[in-house]
Design a protein around this motif. Structure first.
Motif, PDB file in Angstrom:
ATOM      1  N   PHE A 145     -25.058 -10.634  48.560  1.00  0.00           N
ATOM      2  CA  PHE A 145     -25.924 -10.197  49.652  1.00  0.00           C
ATOM      3  C   PHE A 145     -27.041 -11.215  49.811  1.00  0.00           C
ATOM      4  CE2 PHE A 145     -27.655  -6.429  52.039  1.00  0.00           C
ATOM      5  CZ  PHE A 145     -26.478  -6.160  52.722  1.00  0.00           C
ATOM      6  N   PRO A 146     -27.618 -11.339  51.010  1.00  0.00           N
ATOM      7  CA  PRO A 146     -28.618 -12.391  51.247  1.00  0.00           C
ATOM      8  C   PRO A 146     -29.927 -12.161  50.502  1.00  0.00           C
ATOM      9  CG  PRO A 146     -28.374 -10.994  53.178  1.00  0.00           C
ATOM     10  CD  PRO A 146     -27.272 -10.611  52.236  1.00  0.00           C
ATOM     11  N   GLU A 147     -30.656 -13.208  50.341  1.00  0.00           N
ATOM     12  CA  GLU A 147     -31.906 -13.213  49.580  1.00  0.00           C
ATOM     13  C   GLU A 147     -32.893 -12.170  50.087  1.00  0.00           C
ATOM     14  OE1 GLU A 147     -34.818 -14.059  46.907  1.00  0.00           O
ATOM     15  OE2 GLU A 147     -32.841 -15.002  46.892  1.00  0.00           O
ATOM     16  N   ASN A 148     -33.028 -12.057  51.409  1.00  0.00           N
ATOM     17  CA  ASN A 148     -34.052 -11.165  51.960  1.00  0.00           C
ATOM     18  C   ASN A 148     -33.709  -9.682  51.827  1.00  0.00           C
ATOM     19  OD1 ASN A 148     -31.969 -11.404  53.846  1.00  0.00           O
ATOM     20  ND2 ASN A 148     -33.316 -10.987  55.574  1.00  0.00           N
ATOM     21  N   CYS A 149     -32.510  -9.373  51.342  1.00  0.00           N
ATOM     22  CA  CYS A 149     -32.097  -7.969  51.188  1.00  0.00           C
ATOM     23  C   CYS A 149     -31.756  -7.633  49.743  1.00  0.00           C
ATOM     24  CB  CYS A 149     -30.901  -7.676  52.078  1.00  0.00           C
ATOM     25  SG  CYS A 149     -31.187  -7.881  53.829  1.00  0.00           S
ATOM     26  N   ARG A 150     -32.194  -8.445  48.821  1.00  0.00           N
ATOM     27  CA  ARG A 150     -31.848  -8.222  47.416  1.00  0.00           C
ATOM     28  C   ARG A 150     -32.441  -6.914  46.906  1.00  0.00           C
ATOM     29  NH1 ARG A 150     -32.632 -13.636  43.894  1.00  0.00           N
ATOM     30  NH2 ARG A 150     -31.609 -12.249  42.379  1.00  0.00           N
ATOM     31  N   TRP A 151     -31.852  -6.420  45.796  1.00  0.00           N
ATOM     32  CA  TRP A 151     -32.236  -5.118  45.252  1.00  0.00           C
ATOM     33  C   TRP A 151     -33.734  -5.025  44.959  1.00  0.00           C
ATOM     34  CZ3 TRP A 151     -30.215  -0.507  45.212  1.00  0.00           C
ATOM     35  CH2 TRP A 151     -30.713   0.467  44.332  1.00  0.00           C
ATOM     36  N   ASN A 152     -34.315  -6.076  44.461  1.00  0.00           N
ATOM     37  CA  ASN A 152     -35.737  -6.038  44.121  1.00  0.00           C
ATOM     38  C   ASN A 152     -36.618  -5.714  45.318  1.00  0.00           C
ATOM     39  OD1 ASN A 152     -35.380  -6.537  41.426  1.00  0.00           O
ATOM     40  ND2 ASN A 152     -35.660  -8.762  41.595  1.00  0.00           N
ATOM     41  N   ARG A 153     -36.119  -5.975  46.513  1.00  0.00           N
ATOM     42  CA  ARG A 153     -36.902  -5.717  47.718  1.00  0.00           C
ATOM     43  C   ARG A 153     -36.779  -4.278  48.212  1.00  0.00           C
ATOM     44  NH1 ARG A 153     -38.611 -10.371  50.583  1.00  0.00           N
ATOM     45  NH2 ARG A 153     -37.998 -12.311  49.566  1.00  0.00           N
ATOM     46  N   ILE A 154     -35.763  -3.549  47.742  1.00  0.00           N
ATOM     47  CA  ILE A 154     -35.555  -2.177  48.228  1.00  0.00           C
ATOM     48  C   ILE A 154     -35.559  -1.129  47.127  1.00  0.00           C
ATOM     49  CG2 ILE A 154     -34.182  -3.078  50.154  1.00  0.00           C
ATOM     50  CD1 ILE A 154     -31.695  -1.924  48.728  1.00  0.00           C
ATOM     51  N   LYS A 155     -35.563  -1.545  45.876  1.00  0.00           N
ATOM     52  CA  LYS A 155     -35.372  -0.585  44.781  1.00  0.00           C
ATOM     53  C   LYS A 155     -36.469   0.468  44.699  1.00  0.00           C
ATOM     54  CE  LYS A 155     -37.555  -3.272  41.043  1.00  0.00           C
ATOM     55  NZ  LYS A 155     -37.325  -3.854  39.716  1.00  0.00           N
ATOM     56  N   GLY A 156     -37.625   0.183  45.290  1.00  0.00           N
ATOM     57  CA  GLY A 156     -38.709   1.159  45.280  1.00  0.00           C
ATOM     58  C   GLY A 156     -38.396   2.425  46.052  1.00  0.00           C
ATOM     59  N   ARG A 157     -37.384   2.381  46.903  1.00  0.00           N
ATOM     60  CA  ARG A 157     -36.997   3.571  47.679  1.00  0.00           C
ATOM     61  C   ARG A 157     -36.145   4.532  46.843  1.00  0.00           C
ATOM     62  NH1 ARG A 157     -39.587   0.312  50.240  1.00  0.00           N
ATOM     63  NH2 ARG A 157     -38.850  -0.953  52.001  1.00  0.00           N
ATOM     64  N   PHE A 158     -35.556   4.022  45.749  1.00  0.00           N
ATOM     65  CA  PHE A 158     -34.556   4.772  45.004  1.00  0.00           C
ATOM     66  C   PHE A 158     -35.120   5.346  43.710  1.00  0.00           C
ATOM     67  CE2 PHE A 158     -32.230   1.997  47.769  1.00  0.00           C
ATOM     68  CZ  PHE A 158     -31.051   2.660  48.081  1.00  0.00           C
ATOM     69  N   ARG A 159     -34.741   6.586  43.414  1.00  0.00           N
ATOM     70  CA  ARG A 159     -35.044   7.234  42.143  1.00  0.00           C
ATOM     71  C   ARG A 159     -33.730   7.743  41.560  1.00  0.00           C
ATOM     72  NH1 ARG A 159     -39.868  11.241  44.343  1.00  0.00           N
ATOM     73  NH2 ARG A 159     -41.348   9.612  45.008  1.00  0.00           N
ATOM     74  N   PHE A 160     -33.488   7.472  40.286  1.00  0.00           N
ATOM     75  CA  PHE A 160     -32.195   7.788  39.678  1.00  0.00           C
ATOM     76  C   PHE A 160     -32.327   8.939  38.685  1.00  0.00           C
ATOM     77  CE2 PHE A 160     -31.650   3.623  41.406  1.00  0.00           C
ATOM     78  CZ  PHE A 160     -30.336   3.588  41.815  1.00  0.00           C
ATOM     79  N   HIS A 161     -31.332   9.835  38.735  1.00  0.00           N
ATOM     80  CA  HIS A 161     -31.313  11.021  37.885  1.00  0.00           C
ATOM     81  C   HIS A 161     -29.925  11.151  37.265  1.00  0.00           C
ATOM     82  CE1 HIS A 161     -34.985  12.331  40.069  1.00  0.00           C
ATOM     83  NE2 HIS A 161     -34.344  11.842  41.121  1.00  0.00           N
ATOM     84  N   GLN A 162     -29.874  11.294  35.944  1.00  0.00           N
ATOM     85  CA  GLN A 162     -28.591  11.459  35.266  1.00  0.00           C
ATOM     86  C   GLN A 162     -28.343  12.937  34.989  1.00  0.00           C
ATOM     87  OE1 GLN A 162     -28.189   9.427  31.514  1.00  0.00           O
ATOM     88  NE2 GLN A 162     -26.041  10.017  31.254  1.00  0.00           N
ATOM     89  N   LEU A 163     -27.153  13.406  35.360  1.00  0.00           N
ATOM     90  CA  LEU A 163     -26.754  14.786  35.111  1.00  0.00           C
ATOM     91  C   LEU A 163     -25.675  14.827  34.044  1.00  0.00           C
ATOM     92  CD1 LEU A 163     -26.456  16.099  38.792  1.00  0.00           C
ATOM     93  CD2 LEU A 163     -28.406  16.306  37.251  1.00  0.00           C
TER      94      LEU A 163
END
Length: 323
Positions: A157-175
């Motif tokens: 994926f391109p540089e401007n869309c890398r995970w570090n730029r969007i990961k703040g939107r995501f919260r992970f929960h393990q069930l």
């Protein structure tokens, strides 16, 4: 796209229904549909607008439309408007473009597993790039973020869309297997299924209604044993969406691939007193006519069983279902 649900109801929408990989209609398939439709026309069918409308309404379902070609993504909207998303296949892109976002931009994403066809929509999901959005991700896998982040990284994926730029939107929960949680007034239970690398079903309950999302599962005779109580969580569901990828010819050659032959899904639904069963995770090599033929075979099979009241349908992209 079919949009006919009313407010206050628990509703389900199919954004992606194909298994294994996205399967768009080819030019040849579209041409074949047109030719087959034209060959059915008689002079009386084009005498008036009403005649033309009746003609189109009488065409076989497999001919007048398509089940769709996007990989799995199903949306459940609770009576309060909470949005639950099951899996993030390429159908998630359709949800992103055509879906109605929750009023608070708060999404709840439940992942059955992380095979490619169930995650490939995430890099193209607009919510991931919306600073107002919060995305709660639920799964059984402790390394969920690591797995998903790889799609949004170089060289995929391109540089401007890398995970570090969007990961703040995501919260992970393990069930954990058979763990139950509540989100608002909705009760959600996760159940482990038989699939290579494991896959998990989700059971949603609200206001006396029960909805089951059971993709990527290969049922065995033991799963129809009601005495051990292992599958009691599936009992009396109003709607079950279940992997029904194979017809009889392919099922034998693909044992242990982790997917159902259609009649196994019917057996399961009948055993656990399901009201409506939707055949799902359609085989990518099957065309619309083959999938509808499998639907008819499933209905005939159900009619021969003790419970002929079971309603059997196929999951169609763009379709809404009210519970």
């Amino acid at each position: 796209m079919l949009r006919f649900c009313t407010g206050g109801m628990v509703t389900v929408h199919f954004w992606g229904v194909r298994g294994s990989l996205p399967t768009p209609l080819t030019p040849e398939q579209i041409q074949s549909k047109i030719i087959a439709a034209v060959e059915r026309i008689t002079p009386k069918d084009i005498e008036s607008q009403d005649a033309r409308t009746r003609f189109l309404a009488m065409l076989p379902e497999w001919l007048f439309g398509t089940v769709g070609g996007n990989s799995p993504c199903v949306e459940l909207t609770s009576s309060s408007g909470t949005k639950f998303i099951m899996d993030a296949g390429s159908g998630l892109r359709e949800l992103s473009v055509h879906g109605e976002p929750p009023k608070d931009f708060h999404y709840y994403l439940f992942m059955s597993h992380f095979h490619w066809d169930h995650i490939q929509g995430i890099p193209f999901w607009g919510a991931g790039f919306n600073p107002k959005a919060t995305i709660e991700v639920y799964s059984a896998f402790p390394d969920a973020e690591k797995v998903l982040s790889r799609q949004n990284d170089l060289p995929y994926f391109p540089e401007n869309c890398r995970w570090n730029r969007i990961k703040g939107r995501f919260r992970f929960h393990q069930l954990k297997n058979m763990e139950t949680i509540f989100i608002g007034t909705t009760k959600i239970t996760m159940k482990k299924m038989r699939h290579p690398g494991n896959s998990y079903s989700y059971i949603f309950e609200e206001n006396g209604k029960k909805f089951v999302y059971a993709t990527d599962v290969e049922l065995l005779d033991a799963d129809l044993n009601t005495k051990d109580g292992k599958n009691d969580v599936f009992k009396d569901a109003d709607v079950v969406i279940m992997d029904s990828q194979y017809n009889i010819d392919d099922a034998e050659a693909k044992k242990n691939w982790g997917h159902n032959v259609y009649y196994r899904a019917v057996d399961f639904a009948t055993t656990y007193n399901t009201k409506r069963l939707f055949l799902f995770h359609h085989e990518p090599t099957y065309n619309d006519q083959q999938i509808y033929a499998m639907l008819q075979a499933a209905r005939w099979y159900a009619e021969s069983s003790e419970n002929s009241k079971l309603q059997i349908e196929i999951a169609i992209e763009g379709q809404d279902v009210e519970l």
